[in-house]
Design a protein around this motif. Structure first.
Motif, mmCIF file in Angstrom:
data_model
loop_
_atom_site.group_PDB
_atom_site.id
_atom_site.type_symbol
_atom_site.label_atom_id
_atom_site.label_comp_id
_atom_site.label_asym_id
_atom_site.label_seq_id
_atom_site.Cartn_x
_atom_site.Cartn_y
_atom_site.Cartn_z
ATOM 1 N N LEU B 25 1.279 -0.994 0.007
ATOM 2 C CA LEU B 25 -0.074 -0.452 0.314
ATOM 3 C C LEU B 25 0.998 1.556 0.154
ATOM 4 O O LEU B 25 0.659 2.401 -0.458
ATOM 5 N N ARG B 26 2.187 0.831 1.281
ATOM 6 C CA ARG B 26 2.976 2.655 1.137
ATOM 7 C C ARG B 26 3.552 2.315 -0.634
ATOM 8 O O ARG B 26 3.583 3.652 -0.652
ATOM 9 N N ARG B 28 2.286 1.873 -3.521
ATOM 10 C CA ARG B 28 1.190 2.250 -3.980
ATOM 11 C C ARG B 28 0.386 3.980 -4.342
ATOM 12 O O ARG B 28 0.355 4.674 -4.946
ATOM 13 N N PHE B 29 0.685 4.250 -2.782
ATOM 14 C CA PHE B 29 0.527 5.395 -2.660
ATOM 15 C C PHE B 29 2.242 6.863 -2.413
ATOM 16 O O PHE B 29 1.209 7.614 -2.944
ATOM 17 N N ALA B 100 -3.757 -3.705 7.344
ATOM 18 C CA ALA B 100 -3.578 -3.208 6.482
ATOM 19 C C ALA B 100 -4.478 -4.054 5.026
ATOM 20 O O ALA B 100 -5.155 -3.021 3.847
ATOM 21 N N GLN B 104 -6.759 -1.983 1.861
ATOM 22 C CA GLN B 104 -6.773 -2.394 0.258
ATOM 23 C C GLN B 104 -7.717 -2.468 -0.150
ATOM 24 O O GLN B 104 -7.829 -1.844 -1.668
ATOM 25 N N GLY B 135 0.773 1.305 6.157
ATOM 26 C CA GLY B 135 0.471 1.679 5.110
ATOM 27 C C GLY B 135 0.846 3.845 4.827
ATOM 28 O O GLY B 135 0.807 4.176 3.807
#
Ligand SMILES: Nc1nc2c(ncn2[C@@H]2O[C@H](COP(=O)(O)OP(=O)(O)OP(=O)(O)O)[C@@H](O)[C@H]2O)c(=O)[nH]1
Ligand SMILES: [Mg+2]
Ligand SMILES: [Zn+2]
Lengths: 115, 237
Positions: B25-26, B28-29, B100, B104, B135
């Motif tokens: 996630l991190r 993607r962010f 998380a 997601q 994330g």
């Protein structure tokens, strides 16, 4: 209370390891539990019993080794125990620091098994 | 150990599944350039009230959105939706914290490239959320003046896992004889050098300063990301 879901993860993880080693029987799971992990030992121990019910791990023990918090003290230029989790400063020289280097672990480190 | 048993050494992080998803996630962010802020506190400390105000004001300048976790109701999402920002409720059922994977799946169908800020309100709980990385870039812990100054000492783990502490409902400080010196001392004791900001969602006190803080943290994160990209570009393969 999230100890039950943590306990269930421990059971799953241990069983996976056992399966990969050819279906050994797990007698005990050894866990390193950091004092900053956010998980309470006693709650985890009783949740573990519940999580083991109706699984191949039923009757197994959870052996918890509590891991103290270490911080990096710039003054001492070394890793030091924290004074307490209510007082984040170097236990040697008293310098306050938030730089945690140990104490968040939630690690399965060993399995006692029978073939 | 009985004679028949033997010890197998392993090394497995119990939260590895969550950590793997949080790391993804991190990434993607960061790729999308969205700055992600999570909020944790005891039940009722004022997360939703502050977030509603924050979304309403930041929306004038940025593209903002929010996810909000709750055990059972959609009330908070309905309140946040009044800001006109995109909002999604995550109902956790019996789970007392966000994980998380919940973040997601809540983000499915969202185009993160179209966002500048994403806020994640965790379930009101000062214990369980501390173990779960979501994330986020920044984790805020709210402590309202009505809860007593000793909360950091009673819940050091969550304060330690957070980046910033907000003293919420500061408009009520006098009425409850809130002792700011003691509160700050307790926060610093469990998290030395932590940034502490006073806010009131009701009177608006401290909100502008809080928004400035968010903007500057986002800018700082973007500067770091840009220099990393430049370095990666310059580095020979
Ligand atoms: N006086 C005052 N009241 C506030 C402030 N912020 C929130 N409140 C009140 O506090 C109560 C709880 O606020 P919420 O925003 O719902 O708190 P929360 O942390 O989101 O609550 P949960 O999501 O249930 O954990 C509500 O009655 C709010 O009106 C504030 O800054 N000042
Ligand atoms: Mg709320
Ligand atoms: Zn020292």
């Amino acid at each position: 209370m999230h100890e039950l879901s943590i306990a269930m993860s421990i059971v799953d993880l241990a069983q996976e390891e056992a399966d990969r080693r050819g279906g050994v029987q797990i007698k005990a799971v050894h866990l390193r539990l950091g004092l900053l992990s956010g998980v309470v030992k006693d709650a985890l121990l009783s949740s573990y019993e519940m999580a083991c019910e109706d699984t191949p791990l039923q009757g197994s023990r959870l052996v918890v080794e509590e891991v103290p918090v270490l911080i990096f003290c710039r003054q001492c230029d070394a890793q030091r125990p924290v004074h307490s989790t209510q007082m984040f400063c170097c236990s040697e020289c008293g310098t306050p620091t938030g730089e945690v280097v140990q104490g968040k672990e939630l690690l399965v480190v060993g399995l006692e098994v029978e073939d | 150990m009985s004679p028949k048993t033997r010890m197998i050494e392993v090394r497995q992080n119990v939260l590895k599944q969550n950590d793997v998803v949080a790391r993804a996630l991190r990434e993607r962010f960061h790729e999308a350039g969205v700055f992600v802020v999570s909020l944790v506190s005891s039940p009722g400390a004022g997360k939703t009230a502050l977030l509603e105000k924050t979304l309403t004001l930041l929306r004038q300048q940025f593209r903002v959105a929010a996810l909000v976790g709750d055990l059972a109701t959609e009330n908070d999402a309905a309140r946040l939706a009044r800001s006109q920002a995109p909002v999604k409720q995550i109902i956790t059922g019996t789970v007392c914290h966000l994980e998380a994977a919940m973040v997601q799946s809540a983000l499915e169908g969202w185009n993160l490239d179209e966002l500048d800020f994403l806020f994640i309100e965790n379930v009101g709980n000062l214990v369980c959320p501390s173990s779960y990385d979501l994330g986020e870039d920044l984790r805020l812990v709210l402590m309202s003046v009505t809860e007593g100054e000793d909360k950091p000492l009673k819940y050091p783990t969550i304060f330690n896992s957070a980046d910033v502490a907000l003293i919420a409902k500061i408009d009520l400080a006098a009425a409850v004889e809130f002792n700011a010196v003691v509160a700050n001392r307790n926060i610093q004791a469990v998290r030395p050098e932590m940034t502490v900001l006073d806010v009131s969602a009701k009177s608006g006190e401290g909100v502008e300063k809080f928004l400035d803080f968010l903007r500057s943290r986002r800018n700082a994160a973007r500067a770091v990301a840009a220099s990393q990209r430049a370095k990666a570009f310059a580095a020979p393969d």
